[in-house]
Design a protein around this motif. Structure first.
Motif, mmCIF file in Angstrom:
data_model
loop_
_atom_site.group_PDB
_atom_site.id
_atom_site.type_symbol
_atom_site.label_atom_id
_atom_site.label_comp_id
_atom_site.label_asym_id
_atom_site.label_seq_id
_atom_site.Cartn_x
_atom_site.Cartn_y
_atom_site.Cartn_z
ATOM 1 N N GLN A 1 0.831 -1.198 0.000
ATOM 2 C CA GLN A 1 0.000 0.000 0.000
ATOM 3 C C GLN A 1 0.872 1.258 0.000
ATOM 4 O OE1 GLN A 1 -2.644 0.349 3.313
ATOM 5 N NE2 GLN A 1 -3.653 2.160 2.521
ATOM 6 N N ASP B 1 2.356 1.739 -3.430
ATOM 7 C CA ASP B 1 1.344 2.227 -4.363
ATOM 8 C C ASP B 1 1.082 3.717 -4.154
ATOM 9 O OD1 ASP B 1 1.182 -0.306 -5.406
ATOM 10 O OD2 ASP B 1 -0.681 -0.833 -4.340
ATOM 11 N N GLN B 2 1.064 4.156 -2.883
ATOM 12 C CA GLN B 2 0.846 5.568 -2.597
ATOM 13 C C GLN B 2 1.988 6.411 -3.139
ATOM 14 O OE1 GLN B 2 0.337 5.515 1.637
ATOM 15 N NE2 GLN B 2 -1.865 5.131 1.524
ATOM 16 N N LYS B 3 3.210 5.926 -2.991
ATOM 17 C CA LYS B 3 4.361 6.661 -3.521
ATOM 18 C C LYS B 3 4.301 6.725 -5.046
ATOM 19 C CE LYS B 3 7.570 5.644 0.219
ATOM 20 N NZ LYS B 3 8.785 4.913 0.611
ATOM 21 N N ALA B 4 3.879 5.637 -5.695
ATOM 22 C CA ALA B 4 3.767 5.615 -7.154
ATOM 23 C C ALA B 4 2.711 6.605 -7.623
ATOM 24 C CB ALA B 4 3.436 4.200 -7.626
ATOM 25 N N GLU B 5 1.580 6.665 -6.946
ATOM 26 C CA GLU B 5 0.521 7.611 -7.284
ATOM 27 C C GLU B 5 1.007 9.047 -7.102
ATOM 28 O OE1 GLU B 5 -2.533 7.165 -8.653
ATOM 29 O OE2 GLU B 5 -1.951 5.072 -8.888
ATOM 30 N N ALA B 6 1.740 9.292 -6.029
ATOM 31 C CA ALA B 6 2.257 10.645 -5.785
ATOM 32 C C ALA B 6 3.249 11.027 -6.863
ATOM 33 C CB ALA B 6 2.937 10.708 -4.411
ATOM 34 N N LYS C 1 3.180 10.007 -10.012
ATOM 35 C CA LYS C 1 2.434 10.267 -11.255
ATOM 36 C C LYS C 1 1.838 11.654 -11.223
ATOM 37 C CE LYS C 1 1.026 5.510 -12.195
ATOM 38 N NZ LYS C 1 -0.120 4.590 -12.227
ATOM 39 N N GLY C 2 1.333 12.046 -10.033
ATOM 40 C CA GLY C 2 0.706 13.359 -9.899
ATOM 41 C C GLY C 2 1.709 14.482 -10.109
ATOM 42 N N GLN D 1 2.692 14.799 -13.861
ATOM 43 C CA GLN D 1 1.661 15.382 -14.740
ATOM 44 C C GLN D 1 1.596 16.890 -14.572
ATOM 45 O OE1 GLN D 1 -1.913 13.313 -13.754
ATOM 46 N NE2 GLN D 1 -1.341 11.473 -14.883
#
Length: 122
Positions: free
Chosen positions: A107, A110-115, A117-118, A121
Motif C-alpha cells: 500500500q 502504491d501511494q508513492k507511485a501515485e504521488a 504520477k501526480g 503530470q
C-alpha cells in the motif's frame, strides 16, 4: 582389599548426585506441548511445591488459577512461562528481522507511485 571393601567402593562410585530443581516455588511455568497435546499460552501454572525426583527428573506440584486442583509433573515437561515459542503472536519474518524494520507494505509503495504520477503530470 577384601571383597566387602570392594563392594563398598563400587557402591560409592555408582552413587549419583540428586538432580537439582530448576524452578522455584511461586515461579510461573507452562507445560510443554507433546504428541497429541498442544500447550496453550494461557495455560500458565505456578509452582506450589518441589517434590523428590522420580525417574531421574525432579517433580513439582503446580496449580493454575482457573482450576480447583493441583497437578504433579516432572521438570522435563515444564518450561518457564516467559519463554517465547514459535507461533506466539509473531510471524517467522518478524521473529527473524524484527517488526517493520526495513520493510514497506504494498500500500505504501502504491501511494508513492501515485504521488509520483501526480507530480509528473503537473
Amino acid at each position: 582389599m577384601t571383597s566387602t571393601s570392594l563392594i563398598r567402593h563400587a557402591a560409592r562410585a555408582t552413587r549419583r548426585e540428586t538432580p537439582t530443581h530448576l524452578f522455584a516455588v511461586g515461579q510461573s511455568v507452562r507445560l510443554k506441548g507433546g504428541f497429541g497435546r498442544s500447550a496453550l499460552p494461557a495455560d500458565i501454572y505456578h509452582v506450589t511445591a518441589t517434590l523428590p525426583p522420580t525417574g531421574g527428573s525432579p517433580q513439582y506440584r503446580i496449580r493454575n488459577d482457573d482450576e480447583r486442583h493441583e497437578r504433579v509433573t516432572t521438570q522435563d515437561s515444564l518450561e518457564p512461562a516467559g519463554m517465547s515459542r514459535p507461533g506466539d503472536g509473531a510471524t517467522l519474518i518478524e521473529r527473524t528481522f524484527g517488526h517493520g524494520q526495513g520493510t514497506e507494505t504494498k500500500q505504501s509503495r502504491d501511494q508513492k507511485a501515485e504521488a509520483g504520477k501526480g507530480s509528473a503530470q503537473a
